[in-house]
Enzyme design. Structure first.
Site, PDB file in Angstrom:
ATOM      1  N   HIS A   1       0.843  -1.211   0.000  1.00  0.00           N
ATOM      2  CA  HIS A   1       0.000   0.000   0.000  1.00  0.00           C
ATOM      3  C   HIS A   1       0.869   1.249   0.000  1.00  0.00           C
ATOM      4  O   HIS A   1       2.063   1.193   0.287  1.00  0.00           O
ATOM      5  CB  HIS A   1      -0.915   0.027   1.231  1.00  0.00           C
ATOM      6  CG  HIS A   1      -2.099  -0.887   1.116  1.00  0.00           C
ATOM      7  ND1 HIS A   1      -2.030  -2.221   1.446  1.00  0.00           N
ATOM      8  CD2 HIS A   1      -3.366  -0.669   0.670  1.00  0.00           C
ATOM      9  CE1 HIS A   1      -3.213  -2.785   1.231  1.00  0.00           C
ATOM     10  NE2 HIS A   1      -4.038  -1.870   0.750  1.00  0.00           N
TER      11      HIS A   1
ATOM     12  N   LYS B   1      -0.544   4.930   4.507  1.00  0.00           N
ATOM     13  CA  LYS B   1      -1.412   3.987   5.241  1.00  0.00           C
ATOM     14  C   LYS B   1      -0.877   3.791   6.654  1.00  0.00           C
ATOM     15  O   LYS B   1       0.316   3.566   6.836  1.00  0.00           O
ATOM     16  CB  LYS B   1      -1.502   2.650   4.492  1.00  0.00           C
ATOM     17  CG  LYS B   1      -2.488   1.683   5.135  1.00  0.00           C
ATOM     18  CD  LYS B   1      -2.854   0.537   4.210  1.00  0.00           C
ATOM     19  CE  LYS B   1      -3.755  -0.481   4.879  1.00  0.00           C
ATOM     20  NZ  LYS B   1      -5.051   0.074   5.305  1.00  0.00           N
TER      21      LYS B   1
HETATM   22  P1  NAD Z   1      -7.357   9.914   4.810  1.00  0.00           P
HETATM   23  O1  NAD Z   1      -6.500  10.222   5.990  1.00  0.00           O
HETATM   24  O2  NAD Z   1      -6.967  10.467   3.475  1.00  0.00           O
HETATM   25  O3  NAD Z   1      -8.864  10.397   5.089  1.00  0.00           O
HETATM   26  C1  NAD Z   1      -9.485  10.362   6.353  1.00  0.00           C
HETATM   27  C2  NAD Z   1     -10.267  11.660   6.489  1.00  0.00           C
HETATM   28  O4  NAD Z   1     -11.063  11.611   7.677  1.00  0.00           O
HETATM   29  C3  NAD Z   1      -9.341  12.895   6.619  1.00  0.00           C
HETATM   30  O5  NAD Z   1      -9.690  13.848   5.624  1.00  0.00           O
HETATM   31  C4  NAD Z   1      -9.650  13.397   8.020  1.00  0.00           C
HETATM   32  O6  NAD Z   1      -9.557  14.807   8.129  1.00  0.00           O
HETATM   33  C5  NAD Z   1     -11.094  12.931   8.194  1.00  0.00           C
HETATM   34  N1  NAD Z   1     -11.539  12.974   9.597  1.00  0.00           N
HETATM   35  C6  NAD Z   1     -10.779  12.855  10.720  1.00  0.00           C
HETATM   36  N2  NAD Z   1     -11.560  13.029  11.818  1.00  0.00           N
HETATM   37  C7  NAD Z   1     -12.825  13.243  11.374  1.00  0.00           C
HETATM   38  C8  NAD Z   1     -14.067  13.480  12.036  1.00  0.00           C
HETATM   39  N3  NAD Z   1     -14.170  13.519  13.373  1.00  0.00           N
HETATM   40  N4  NAD Z   1     -15.182  13.639  11.257  1.00  0.00           N
HETATM   41  C9  NAD Z   1     -15.112  13.593   9.922  1.00  0.00           C
HETATM   42  N5  NAD Z   1     -13.946  13.387   9.234  1.00  0.00           N
HETATM   43  C10 NAD Z   1     -12.820  13.210   9.964  1.00  0.00           C
HETATM   44  O7  NAD Z   1      -7.475   8.337   4.753  1.00  0.00           O
HETATM   45  P2  NAD Z   1      -7.961   7.421   3.529  1.00  0.00           P
HETATM   46  O8  NAD Z   1      -6.780   6.971   2.734  1.00  0.00           O
HETATM   47  O9  NAD Z   1      -9.106   8.103   2.831  1.00  0.00           O
HETATM   48  O10 NAD Z   1      -8.476   6.145   4.320  1.00  0.00           O
HETATM   49  C11 NAD Z   1      -9.506   6.223   5.280  1.00  0.00           C
HETATM   50  C12 NAD Z   1      -9.820   4.837   5.817  1.00  0.00           C
HETATM   51  O11 NAD Z   1     -10.404   4.031   4.784  1.00  0.00           O
HETATM   52  C13 NAD Z   1      -8.580   4.055   6.290  1.00  0.00           C
HETATM   53  O12 NAD Z   1      -8.924   3.300   7.434  1.00  0.00           O
HETATM   54  C14 NAD Z   1      -8.286   3.138   5.109  1.00  0.00           C
HETATM   55  O13 NAD Z   1      -7.536   1.991   5.455  1.00  0.00           O
HETATM   56  C15 NAD Z   1      -9.687   2.796   4.696  1.00  0.00           C
HETATM   57  N6  NAD Z   1      -9.853   2.258   3.343  1.00  0.00           N
HETATM   58  C16 NAD Z   1     -10.770   1.261   3.189  1.00  0.00           C
HETATM   59  C17 NAD Z   1     -11.037   0.731   1.928  1.00  0.00           C
HETATM   60  C18 NAD Z   1     -12.125  -0.300   1.780  1.00  0.00           C
HETATM   61  O14 NAD Z   1     -12.412  -0.726   0.647  1.00  0.00           O
HETATM   62  N7  NAD Z   1     -12.770  -0.717   2.873  1.00  0.00           N
HETATM   63  C19 NAD Z   1     -10.341   1.213   0.812  1.00  0.00           C
HETATM   64  C20 NAD Z   1      -9.408   2.235   0.997  1.00  0.00           C
HETATM   65  C21 NAD Z   1      -9.190   2.765   2.273  1.00  0.00           C
END
Ligand code: NAD
Length: 267
Positions: free
Chosen positions: A153, A157
């Site tokens: 990844h 991450k």
């Molecule tokens: P990222 O850090 O880019 O995005 C997370 C966002 O959440 C940030 O913009 C942050 O400011 C925001 N945030 C933090 N606190 C918050 C709150 N209280 N209220 C609202 N928003 C808030 O991370 P990402 O790369 O987008 O990944 C996010 C999650 O999704 C991770 O856990 C990742 O592993 C997961 N993910 C899952 C899949 C899937 O298919 N299930 C795929 C990709 C990523």
């Protein structure tokens, strides 16, 4: 039309979710949430995502909002708070956040008694199909092979191994009648001794902008099988999550998985 609220709307996944909602015929974005100190508060979610304005401003307040399903791809500490909100206000949920511990997963499952809640470490159709293939391969190969799960990844991450890698490990362990918590080996270093065939190994690579790659290796003497999935765009996860959101909107309370959404039976 399913009304969707997105948490973490300015994040990597959040922006893709905003795009996926805009492209969907069955979903409409009605609310976009970010943390209180986000520099994107007050900006249009569409513009932040790099598409046309969606007339939805990013906010840090959820109270009083009209939506049917909340899609959460943030962080476990954030996810737990939004579960409480959805329980209190009788809203449905799609959770894609990874790195959730057992306690939080149990909370999700329990919440399924009151609301429809769908949780998947990986929302891609391809990965969920791979889980089926892994089940078949593990059952056919049994204990005659060494099994290793290698995932890669992007450098941002924060958890390892990936939720998808762990899910793959669980599916394989269950098919072989093993307990993953007892047979998993994470990384190797130093004098490890010879490999125990009953273990399942995990290797995590973190580098550059890799969206998500998983390979499961079944290695015997003289041959090996590799089942690989490579995601090249986050839109694959976002489209899967929005599809799940529209699906869960019509479901009674329950704790659902992506294989329920895709109607891939577990057998
Ligand atoms: P990222 O850090 O880019 O995005 C997370 C966002 O959440 C940030 O913009 C942050 O400011 C925001 N945030 C933090 N606190 C918050 C709150 N209280 N209220 C609202 N928003 C808030 O991370 P990402 O790369 O987008 O990944 C996010 C999650 O999704 C991770 O856990 C990742 O592993 C997961 N993910 C899952 C899949 C899937 O298919 N299930 C795929 C990709 C990523």
């Amino acid at each position: 039309m399913t009304r969707i609220a997105i948490t973490g709307a300015a994040g990597r996944m959040g922006r893709n979710l905003v795009m996926a909602c805009a492209e969907s015929e069955h979903a409409t974005l009605t609310h976009a949430l970010e943390r209180a100190d986000s520099p994107f508060i007050g900006n249009d979610a569409g513009v932040v995502a790099g598409i046309d304005a969606q007339n939805v401003l990013i906010t840090d307040t959820i109270d009083g909002t009209q939506f049917d399903v909340l899609i959460d791809f943030t962080h476990p500490t954030v996810t737990t708070k939004y579960i409480d909100y959805c329980l209190k206000h009788d809203r449905k949920m799609v959770i894609g956040t990874t790195g959730c511990d057992e306690e939080l997963e149990q909370k999700m499952e329990k919440s399924g008694e009151s609301i429809a809640i769908m949780y998947a470490h990986n929302m891609s159709v391809g990965v969920n199909l791979c889980l089926k293939l892994l089940q078949t391969a593990a059952k056919a190969l049994g204990d005659s092979v060494d099994i290793e799960i290698i995932e890669a990844h992007h450098r941002h991450k924060v958890d390892a191994p990936s939720g998808t890698a762990v899910k793959m490990g669980r599916v394989i362990a269950e098919s072989l009648g093993r307990d993953l918590d007892e047979c998993a080996v994470y990384g190797r270093e130093g004098q490890t001794g010879a490999r125990d065939r009953k273990t399942i190994g995990f290797e995590s690579i973190r580098a550059g902008d890799i969206v998500g790659e998983h390979t499961v290796l079944f290695a015997a003497e003289g041959e090996r099988i590799e089942i690989t999935h490579k995601a090249s765009s986050r839109m694959t996860f976002a489209n899967g999550a929005v599809r799940a959101g529209c699906w869960v909107d019509h479901k009674p309370p329950g704790f659902y998985s992506m294989s329920d959404v895709l109607e891939l039976s577990s057998e």
